[in-house]
Scaffold this active site. Structure first.
Site, PDB file in Angstrom:
ATOM      1  N   PHE A 149      -9.441  19.468 -25.333  1.00 33.89           N
ATOM      2  CA  PHE A 149      -9.775  18.056 -25.403  1.00 33.89           C
ATOM      3  C   PHE A 149     -11.045  17.880 -24.575  1.00 33.89           C
ATOM      4  O   PHE A 149     -11.269  18.642 -23.634  1.00 33.89           O
ATOM      5  CB  PHE A 149      -8.626  17.189 -24.871  1.00 33.89           C
ATOM      6  CG  PHE A 149      -8.935  15.719 -24.965  1.00 33.89           C
ATOM      7  CD1 PHE A 149      -9.019  15.106 -26.200  1.00 33.89           C
ATOM      8  CD2 PHE A 149      -9.189  14.975 -23.830  1.00 33.89           C
ATOM      9  CE1 PHE A 149      -9.353  13.756 -26.302  1.00 33.89           C
ATOM     10  CE2 PHE A 149      -9.515  13.628 -23.931  1.00 33.89           C
ATOM     11  CZ  PHE A 149      -9.599  13.024 -25.163  1.00 33.89           C
ATOM     12  N   THR A 150     -11.880  16.900 -24.907  1.00 34.88           N
ATOM     13  CA  THR A 150     -13.201  16.775 -24.260  1.00 34.88           C
ATOM     14  C   THR A 150     -13.118  16.840 -22.735  1.00 34.88           C
ATOM     15  O   THR A 150     -13.766  17.672 -22.097  1.00 34.88           O
ATOM     16  CB  THR A 150     -13.876  15.451 -24.659  1.00 34.88           C
ATOM     17  OG1 THR A 150     -12.918  14.400 -24.493  1.00 34.88           O
ATOM     18  CG2 THR A 150     -14.353  15.468 -26.092  1.00 34.88           C
ATOM     19  N   ARG A 185     -15.856  12.236 -34.253  1.00 30.10           N
ATOM     20  CA  ARG A 185     -15.313  13.424 -33.603  1.00 30.10           C
ATOM     21  C   ARG A 185     -15.905  14.621 -34.330  1.00 30.10           C
ATOM     22  O   ARG A 185     -15.276  15.253 -35.158  1.00 30.10           O
ATOM     23  CB  ARG A 185     -13.779  13.426 -33.644  1.00 30.10           C
ATOM     24  CG  ARG A 185     -13.143  12.376 -32.753  1.00 30.10           C
ATOM     25  CD  ARG A 185     -12.964  12.806 -31.301  1.00 30.10           C
ATOM     26  NE  ARG A 185     -14.044  12.497 -30.393  1.00 30.10           N
ATOM     27  CZ  ARG A 185     -13.881  12.288 -29.080  1.00 30.10           C
ATOM     28  NH1 ARG A 185     -12.694  12.319 -28.538  1.00 30.10           N
ATOM     29  NH2 ARG A 185     -14.901  12.068 -28.306  1.00 30.10           N
ATOM     30  N   PHE A 226     -21.788  11.491 -26.383  1.00 30.12           N
ATOM     31  CA  PHE A 226     -21.166  10.594 -27.367  1.00 30.12           C
ATOM     32  C   PHE A 226     -20.846   9.224 -26.791  1.00 30.12           C
ATOM     33  O   PHE A 226     -20.726   8.255 -27.525  1.00 30.12           O
ATOM     34  CB  PHE A 226     -19.909  11.237 -27.983  1.00 30.12           C
ATOM     35  CG  PHE A 226     -18.811  11.549 -27.005  1.00 30.12           C
ATOM     36  CD1 PHE A 226     -18.768  12.781 -26.370  1.00 30.12           C
ATOM     37  CD2 PHE A 226     -17.809  10.633 -26.732  1.00 30.12           C
ATOM     38  CE1 PHE A 226     -17.757  13.085 -25.464  1.00 30.12           C
ATOM     39  CE2 PHE A 226     -16.788  10.926 -25.844  1.00 30.12           C
ATOM     40  CZ  PHE A 226     -16.764  12.153 -25.197  1.00 30.12           C
ATOM     41  N   LYS A 278      -1.866   6.471 -23.228  1.00 30.11           N
ATOM     42  CA  LYS A 278      -1.239   6.789 -24.519  1.00 30.11           C
ATOM     43  C   LYS A 278       0.272   6.870 -24.336  1.00 30.11           C
ATOM     44  O   LYS A 278       1.002   6.057 -24.863  1.00 30.11           O
ATOM     45  CB  LYS A 278      -1.774   8.109 -25.061  1.00 30.11           C
ATOM     46  CG  LYS A 278      -3.239   8.022 -25.462  1.00 30.11           C
ATOM     47  CD  LYS A 278      -4.063   9.006 -24.703  1.00 30.11           C
ATOM     48  CE  LYS A 278      -5.541   8.839 -25.013  1.00 30.11           C
ATOM     49  NZ  LYS A 278      -6.286  10.038 -24.674  1.00 30.11           N
ATOM     50  N   ASP A 329      -0.118  19.324 -21.565  1.00 35.67           N
ATOM     51  CA  ASP A 329      -0.763  18.013 -21.633  1.00 35.67           C
ATOM     52  C   ASP A 329       0.063  17.137 -22.567  1.00 35.67           C
ATOM     53  O   ASP A 329       0.026  17.295 -23.793  1.00 35.67           O
ATOM     54  CB  ASP A 329      -2.206  18.169 -22.149  1.00 35.67           C
ATOM     55  CG  ASP A 329      -2.936  16.833 -22.263  1.00 35.67           C
ATOM     56  OD1 ASP A 329      -2.284  15.772 -22.198  1.00 35.67           O
ATOM     57  OD2 ASP A 329      -4.171  16.849 -22.437  1.00 35.67           O
ATOM     58  N   TYR A 371       0.833  -1.202   0.000  1.00 38.75           N
ATOM     59  CA  TYR A 371       0.000   0.000   0.000  1.00 38.75           C
ATOM     60  C   TYR A 371       0.865   1.249   0.000  1.00 38.75           C
ATOM     61  O   TYR A 371       0.616   2.201  -0.735  1.00 38.75           O
ATOM     62  CB  TYR A 371      -0.936   0.014   1.221  1.00 38.75           C
ATOM     63  CG  TYR A 371      -1.945   1.127   1.133  1.00 38.75           C
ATOM     64  CD1 TYR A 371      -3.139   0.934   0.452  1.00 38.75           C
ATOM     65  CD2 TYR A 371      -1.680   2.375   1.689  1.00 38.75           C
ATOM     66  CE1 TYR A 371      -4.063   1.966   0.330  1.00 38.75           C
ATOM     67  CE2 TYR A 371      -2.595   3.406   1.573  1.00 38.75           C
ATOM     68  CZ  TYR A 371      -3.782   3.195   0.893  1.00 38.75           C
ATOM     69  OH  TYR A 371      -4.690   4.213   0.772  1.00 38.75           O
TER      70      TYR A 371
HETATM   71  C1  LIG Z   1      -6.768  10.839 -23.724  1.00 38.88           C
HETATM   72  C2  LIG Z   1      -6.412  12.218 -23.433  1.00 38.88           C
HETATM   73  C3  LIG Z   1      -6.689  12.777 -22.183  1.00 38.88           C
HETATM   74  C4  LIG Z   1      -7.440  12.027 -21.107  1.00 38.88           C
HETATM   75  O1  LIG Z   1      -6.755  10.885 -20.702  1.00 38.88           O
HETATM   76  P1  LIG Z   1      -7.539   9.589 -20.138  1.00 38.88           P
HETATM   77  O2  LIG Z   1      -6.441   8.690 -19.696  1.00 38.88           O
HETATM   78  O3  LIG Z   1      -8.354   9.034 -21.256  1.00 38.88           O
HETATM   79  O4  LIG Z   1      -8.377  10.034 -19.010  1.00 38.88           O
HETATM   80  C5  LIG Z   1      -6.297  14.076 -21.970  1.00 38.88           C
HETATM   81  N1  LIG Z   1      -5.687  14.793 -22.928  1.00 38.88           N
HETATM   82  C6  LIG Z   1      -5.408  14.291 -24.133  1.00 38.88           C
HETATM   83  C7  LIG Z   1      -4.720  15.120 -25.159  1.00 38.88           C
HETATM   84  C8  LIG Z   1      -5.769  12.985 -24.437  1.00 38.88           C
HETATM   85  O5  LIG Z   1      -5.501  12.500 -25.657  1.00 38.88           O
END
Ligand SMILES: *Cc1c(COP(=O)(O)O)cnc(C)c1O
Length: 482
Positions: free
Chosen positions: A132-133, A389, A455, A266, A223, A80
């Site tokens: 980004f969303t 998209r 979506f 990613k 980001d 932990y």
């Molecule tokens: C995917 C993504 C996020 C969010 O990440 P999650 O791991 O899906 O929560 C934020 N910013 C960008 C540019 C992304 O491609």
């Protein structure tokens, strides 16, 4: 550099890895695909894997992992608090980004939740190249608003601009002058700009944005979720960087920013995420929320296995032979579609191939969601799952009116190191056939529409019986083929 010119003169991407574990795929008949897409309400998020042939929905959490990542997962130290695993990732972050403080989170949007809660105050603005969303949703939830300052070229579907993700410096200066420093929570740069087609920014542009922010005393948040692709584009498209190593470019980027956050679904080809900074004050403010929302500071909601995999994955991201595969396969797909007249975003970006539904289906009005209709049609004729998209990915205004997106795109993501070239060729072949039969495709309308992030769960039905007509034409042209 792994781009190999063949004797024929063809420019073909060549994999610099071999496949050691495989997963069987299903290619079901078009009649089954028709039933599946209907059950899913024409929403590709609601399709089931057993009906999908090539899953090009996303690059999130579905990239192929390396043998070294899997081996590292076996060595993870589970506890932990005080796990031996966490310092490995912390040290890798320090080594690559030169940042002393690292906070683990369970995925990218969790970092956005924490950043927005700590730094966005009611009525403040967050200027950025493009939203980004989930980034936008968290900023808005905390009473802030987003200003998109991407250069005009970024919103042009076809272009030969190598860095369509660049911020327009004039717009940034004007916004800072108009709002004043105190109204600006922070400036956000999204590398490999997701929603405009995985388009990169240059190192030069980032340096200029950083200089403006530092002069104005505004925090610069980066980001880095799509950093791998953007690094490749800086290396191959920015003349001043062609002799720099990926590692050097990474460090230069990090030195220009105050906070870096990422989705490790990613970046690093695993699952999880993190926030890094050299600013002790910012770190202390965010730290409290990590234990509240994510978990203890040595795991942040991630399994130790994933943490090991991220540390190795980040190191592998410094290898050009590793990060070139995605962008090169995407470029191949974009060029092949382009050759056949299919409208795609150019130049090729990272993340995936983006088909311009507005030009593919000029006869489908935006109120009938051309990108959603195209996603449905592509799945029907190929079993390839893409992602809408476009306007379905937007949220209605408080008065119920539609927000129409700048672009209507079908994104066909290229999970890193997952597909072979023949699979990509199959997808191209079916999309070209669909393009030749594009007048048959009609629009969609909602039958179930959630208020938030519609979506993900919304369901739609076709306007008219164009699905049935497409199936009949498919059978006429392809016989009893799948
Ligand atoms: C995917 C993504 C996020 C969010 O990440 P999650 O791991 O899906 O929560 C934020 N910013 C960008 C540019 C992304 O491609």
């Amino acid at each position: 550099m792994s781009k190999v010119i063949f004797h024929s003169g063809e420019n073909i991407p060549l994999e610099l890895h071999k496949v050691r574990i495989v997963q069987k795929l299903n290619l079901v008949p078009i009649e089954r695909r028709l039933a599946a897409v209907r059950e899913a309400g024409n929403n590709t998020f609601l399709l089931k894997n057993r009906d999908i042939f090539l899953d090009m929905l996303t690059d999130s959490g579905v990239n192929a992992m390396s043998d070294k990542q899997l081996a590292a997962m076996m060595e993870s130290d589970d506890s932990y608090a005080g796990s031996e695993t966490f310092p490995k990732l912390q040290n890798k972050i320090k080594e690559l980004f030169g940042m002393d403080y690292f906070l683990p989170v369970h995925q990218g949007r969790a970092a956005e939740n924490i950043l927005s809660q700590v730094f966005v105050k009611e009525g403040q603005v967050v200027p950025m190249n493009y939203h980004f969303t989930t980034s936008k949703a968290h900023i808005v939830l905390n009473g802030g608003r987003v200003e998109e300052l991407v250069g005009d070229e970024g919103l042009k579907v076809t272009s030969d601009h190598p860095f369509k993700g660049n911020i327009d410096l004039g717009k940034l200066n004007a916004l800072i002058a108009a709002e004043g420093k105190d109204k600006i929570a922070y400036v956000r740069i999204e590398t490999g700009t997701n929603l405009i087609g995985g388009q990169p920014h240059s190192l030069e542009n980032l340096a200029e944005v950083s200089a403006i922010c530092r002069k104005a005393g505004i925090m610069l948040v980066f980001d880095a979720s799509l950093l791998a692709d953007n690094l490749y584009f800086i290396k191959t498209r920015e003349a001043a960087c062609k002799d720099m190593s990926i590692r050097e470019i990474t460090r230069k980027i990090a030195d220009l920013t105050d906070v870096i956050y990422f989705s490790a679904r990613k970046l690093g080809c695993a699952r999880g995420g993190g926030i890094c900074t050299n600013n002790l004050d910012a770190y202390m403010k965010m730290r409290e929320l990590i234990t509240l929302y994510e978990g203890f500071l040595t795991y942040g909601g991630m399994s130790v296995r994933e943490i090991e995999a991220i540390a190795v994955g980040l190191e592998e991201t410094m290898d050009e032979d590793m990060i070139c595969q995605g962008p090169q396969f995407i470029e191949f797909m974009v060029n092949e579609l382009n050759k056949h007249g299919v409208p795609v975003i150019t130049p090729a970006g990272g993340l995936g191939c983006h088909v311009d539904a507005m030009r593919f289906l000029p006869h489908v009005p935006q109120s009938q969601y051309p990108a959603g209709a195209l996603a449905s049609a592509v799945f029907l004729v190929s079993g390839v799952r893409g992602m809408e998209r476009g306007s379905i990915s937007e949220q209605r205004n408080p008065d119920g009116s539609e927000v129409y997106s700048n672009m209507e795109l079908l994104r066909l993501a290229m999970p890193r190191r997952v597909f072979t070239l023949s699979q990509v060729k199959y997808a191209v072949d079916r999309i070209v056939w669909l393009y030749q039969n594009r007048e048959m495709i009609g629009g969609l309308k909602f039958v179930e529409e959630p208020k938030m992030l519609r979506f993900f769960f919304g369901k739609l039905t076709t306007v008219g019986d164009w699905h049935e007509k497409l199936v009949a034409k498919f059978r006429a042209d392809f016989g009893d083929s799948l």
